[in-house]
Design an enzyme around this catalytic site. Structure first.
Site, PDB file in Angstrom:
ATOM      1  CD  GLN A 254      -0.937 -30.189  -0.102  1.00  0.00           C
ATOM      2  OE1 GLN A 254      -0.231 -29.386  -0.405  1.00  0.00           O
ATOM      3  NE2 GLN A 254      -1.540 -31.066  -0.586  1.00  0.00           N
TER       4      GLN A 254
ATOM      5  CG  HIS B 252       3.587 -30.526  -2.790  1.00  0.00           C
ATOM      6  ND1 HIS B 252       3.876 -30.607  -3.888  1.00  0.00           N
ATOM      7  CD2 HIS B 252       2.268 -30.652  -2.191  1.00  0.00           C
ATOM      8  CE1 HIS B 252       2.509 -30.808  -4.523  1.00  0.00           C
ATOM      9  NE2 HIS B 252       1.837 -30.665  -3.291  1.00  0.00           N
TER      10      HIS B 252
ATOM     11  CD  GLU C 114      -0.789 -23.594  -0.939  1.00  0.00           C
ATOM     12  OE1 GLU C 114      -0.185 -24.443  -0.477  1.00  0.00           O
ATOM     13  OE2 GLU C 114      -0.835 -23.609  -2.399  1.00  0.00           O
TER      14      GLU C 114
ATOM     15  CG  ASP D 129      -3.542 -30.644  -4.843  1.00  0.00           C
ATOM     16  OD1 ASP D 129      -3.568 -29.386  -4.566  1.00  0.00           O
ATOM     17  OD2 ASP D 129      -2.815 -31.590  -3.939  1.00  0.00           O
TER      18      ASP D 129
END
Lengths: 432, 432
Positions: free
Chosen positions: A254, A257, A322, A356
């Site tokens: 993550q 990103h 999230e 994802d």
């Protein structure tokens, strides 16, 4: 990676100390001007912006079916089968989100129900350049397809080197109805108000930069919009049975990103905390996106060592990440302890990138703590409901006194009279 | 009442020619200042605003349970039983909206599901003075109760003459957890950010004036908000079997709400159009709220005579009214022809005020054409979902190639490595 050993209350405060993206009045103004221009001048404005902002002169805004088909035909077998697998699993999972409405006719003379209707037209924004993810096209378009939306219109900025073939192929796989080369705030304006080429839609979804996000906020109300996504987040709950190498890799997945991404580990094991911190440093060294991931880890990543599993969950529910990984023994048993999270990954083999791409649940998820009140993007975002009622004369008469009492208590005489109108003359002359 | 006999296309344009409420930069600025002040100074700011704006000096913001109980005990039997009937029907209808989540374990090694979680704390704004409707308290609080929300906090402006007993009683009937005397933008700020007395909530619902609506927009993202309601609307589809006296009464029941309310009749009968227009004029004369209703009818009301029933539905779906009455023969048969409407009333005895009070469906409904993409307020507004997945090693291995192909196509190497981490050393040394 920073390691904290604090009380729950202190740790909640520390975790909050990151800044939200502030709105920029200059961006607001420029976006408002662009929207007004597109509203007034339609396609002509869109073509001017394509030249000015993207450096591309366009005759047609719409991408031809031949170009889309060619992109699909040119896709490598590996990628094609990966996208088809993702599609299959997205459909099998998200079809479980379909709502059917209901009808209740249990009381004599009364029918009450809920009707579910798909939105008619939906717009999907797809960013240009390296931010154009084929997986995101599937995640945004397929739930709309499952919901029964008539038309899914994709917009994406023109590119000097031409549109990404993978993006075009993914759009075909996802069942997008039409693709237009238009980006930025002007694309959002076109979708919201319509132009000669682009018919207005009812809802706009998909990620974008600050101009796109600001434009979506400005047209909200004219059309529906999805949530405005913030930087990616991962929260991991782990005990000393977890593998520090796996955890570090998941945190970095993550962190890569966005410099503002948040990678957070909450554990009851100091040893695990130290091992993961070291591993993150080691794995960072060989990452292609090291600069981004390192900035995210250093500025906003943290490891919290908590005294107990209940405190671990209390902190994580306050963070409302999230993505939430539960890397504890027997993870499924904790499902009822999780209150706030977009998507939950249970156990060693539910590594976040699985979600994802191919697991099936949507990867468009609430960020920035909004999982306290928001849900993943889903089929329910592409339908709306209407209630309906039908009453017999007798059924209405039974409720007459209650309706008129409430209407008159609220000072709404015409409300009372409308219902009484159905019984006018009844007491005076039953046979009239 | 104006009567038009136009084509569908012309009629759509005419119907659009009403202005939306524009945002006011001065209000925006004042609201932003109030929010900043409440955020910084908490209860002290709330008490200052109560004195300055409402002319009330408060020691305690919170309304005592004794005051609430006294209001309930003093309620007339008529109103009490009317509110209890409304409550019973709201619960019986809106309980059908409850979502249960799902779980899928049909594939070996894979568990995928959706978890439904109620919001923890919800704030309900209730306007002061004559705009305080007890029915609206039930409509906002009961779906939150049904959803399983832990705490429902009500805020309402302090009144010089004291709070309305009917409002307090309705709050008790609806199961509100606590009531605070605070109104306007400052109430929204308190709910969004919390003060010493008022704990922050996850979502704010309920109607309010321009300051309240603007404040809700400004705190959106920090917390969830319900839709910002525009003026009331009624659309009626009727043929020559309908009763013009009833139709006129129903049109006026919405017109009396607000000078900007929209009362619209679409019919295929010129005779009916003329009769309703005349009846509206006649009934207006004796209405207590004549001035308001007359302004709404004259400025924004209309009757459209269309050549066919399909054209009637096409126009009405374009209008997407908050309330839709179908006063045609065999109204239920048209359910699939209705695409856009908040709440649908079928047949002569489903007069719109029935839905405002006791039928059961929510009366908080999308306005201003937003029924094209929005739903009535419902139980679904007070829950959020989280997806969850658990994969076995074998199940993950089966998807490994697809995940890494997609991750690398998107330039996200750390994503690929996170999944590969679970299989490190496997090919090199199966026994390690």
């Amino acid at each position: 990676m920073k390691i904290y050993e604090k009380s729950l209350a202190e740790m909640k405060q520390i975790a909050k100390s990151y800044t939200k993206q502030a709105s920029d009045p200059q961006v607001e103004k420029r976006v408002a001007d662009i929207i007004a221009n597109v509203k007034e001048r339609g396609d002509a404005a869109l073509k001017e912006y394509a030249k000015a902002f993207d450096g591309v002169a366009l005759d047609n805004l719409r991408v031809s079916q031949a170009q889309i088909d060619a992109a699909y035909d040119g896709l490598s077998d590996d990628l094609k089968s990966a996208l088809e697998l993702a599609k299959k699993n997205i459909i099998s999972y998200q079809s479980m989100e379909v709502q059917n409405g209901f009808i209740d006719s249990s009381k004599s003379g009364i029918i009450r129900g809920q009707k579910v209707t798909p939105l008619q037209r939906v717009g999907l924004y797809v960013p240009g350049g390296t931010a154009a993810y084929p997986s995101t096209i599937l995640m945004n378009a397929l739930p709309a397809k499952i919901a029964g939306v008539d038309e899914i219109v994709m917009v994406t900025p023109p590119q000097k080197e031409g549109l990404s073939p993978v993006v075009l192929a993914a759009a075909k796989i996802a069942g997008v109805s039409a693709i237009f080369q238009v980006g930025g705030a002007q694309a959002i304006a076109a979708l919201a108000f319509g132009t000669e080429s682009i018919e207005a839609v009812n809802k706009i979804v998909g990620p974008g930069n600050i101009y796109v996000a600001t434009a979506k906020k400005q047209v909200f109300g004219q059309v529906a919009i999805d949530m405005v996504a913030g930087p990616s987040e991962i929260g991991i709950l782990a005990d000393d049975t977890a593998d520090p190498v796996d955890l570090a890799a998941d945190l970095l997945s993550q962190a890569e990103h966005d410099r503002r991404a948040r990678a957070m580990l909450v554990t009851d094991s100091k040893d695990l905390a130290l091992a993961v911190s070291q591993e993150v440093g080691r794995q960072l060294e060989t990452l292609p996106r090291k600069a981004i991931a390192q900035a995210a880890i250093e500025d906003r990543g943290f490891i919290a060592v908590m005294p107990s599993i209940p405190d671990m969950f209390a902190l994580m529910n306050d963070l409302a990440p999230e993505h939430l990984e539960v890397q504890l023994e027997n993870p499924m048993q904790y499902l009822s302890d999780i209150r706030n999270a977009g998507s939950i990954f249970l156990g060693k083999y539910a590594s976040e990138p699985l979600g994802d791409y191919v697991a099936g649940p949507n990867h468009v998820l609430p960020t920035g703590g909004t999982a306290k009140f928001s849900s993943p993007l889903g089929v329910y975002d592409f339908v709306k409901t209407s209630s309906f009622v039908q009453f017999s004369k007798e059924a209405l008469q039974e409720d007459l006194a209650a309706i008129t009492a409430l209407a008159r208590a609220e000072g709404l005489e015409a409300h009372a009279r409308a219902v009484e109108s159905r019984f006018r003359g009844v007491t005076a002359n039953e046979n009239s």
